[in-house]
Design a protein around this motif. Structure first.
Motif: not given
Length: 226
Positions: A33-34, A36-38, A41, A104, A108
């Motif tokens: 999940l991290a 998918m976000i990081g 970014i 998470v 992230a």
């Protein structure tokens, strides 16, 4: 000696297996999940720099500030501060589900910086070559930046997993479960140092396994690309 080991396994074997399972689940899910976000970014951070493929000083500054602020908060404080949000999202702040949200959130921004550094290592001449052939920014990101930095990204994923592994042990202080929770409850609170020692040894073994796999996969990809 054999009888002592057999008795220990009979008493705590199931508990330690459950701890290993919970630790792997919460760390693996949080890492996924991290990323998918990081990952997006990190891509935005590198592409929006002054020399990036799409410079945007305002976006780069805002993202940089957000990443730096979240990274500067100690995990144990973030863990407690996010309890209301964790309960809102997963319905509880305890156990494996309760640990994933703060893991998470803290990972992230770390992932974003890891991705940014990995992409920054890509030879700029490759990007210029892709631009000269008329490649779009999206094509440059996927076919040049991410592709060329894949070995480094995999090493970063292993590093992230190991970092979160340590944070998951801290999460055991608030009942998150896993090997950290076992080490704290049995070793620190009940003075059962044999259980704590085995839990620590299992943590070391798991970290070594993840690091070995990460290095092997990244080296294989690097060798294949060459």
């Amino acid at each position: 000696m054999g009888q002592i080991v057999s008795q220990f396994i009979a008493d705590y074997g199931e508990l330690l297996i459950e701890g290993v399972r919970d630790t792997i689940i919460m760390t693996a899910v949080a890492t996924l999940l991290a990323y998918m976000i990081g990952l997006p970014i990190g891509v935005l951070l590198i592409t929006s720099t002054k020399k990036g493929i799409r410079p945007n000083a305002g976006l780069n500054t805002v993202l940089g500030w957000i990443v730096n602020i979240v990274r500067s908060v100690p995990f144990i404080i973030l863990l407690v501060a996010l309890i209301p949000l964790t309960r809102l999202i997963v319905g509880t702040s305890l156990g494996v589900p309760g640990a994933i949200v703060p893991l998470v959130v803290t990972a992230a921004p770390f992932v974003a910086r890891v991705v940014e550094q990995s992409l920054a290592e890509v030879d700029g001449s490759l990007v210029e070559a892709a631009q000269s052939f008329g490649a779009s920014n999206l094509q440059i990101v996927f076919k040049v930046l991410l592709f060329e930095s894949l070995p480094s990204l995999i090493r970063g994923a292993a590093l992230t997993f190991i970092t979160l592994f340590g944070f998951s042990a801290m999460a055991g202080t608030v009942g998150a479960g896993g090997l950290g929770d076992i080490a704290i409850r049995y070793g620190y609170q009940r003075y059962q140092y044999d259980v704590m020692t085995v839990a620590v040894i299992l943590c070391v073994i798991l970290v070594q396994i993840v690091q070995t796999i990460g290095d092997a996969v990244s080296n294989r990809i690097d060798h294949h690309e060459r």
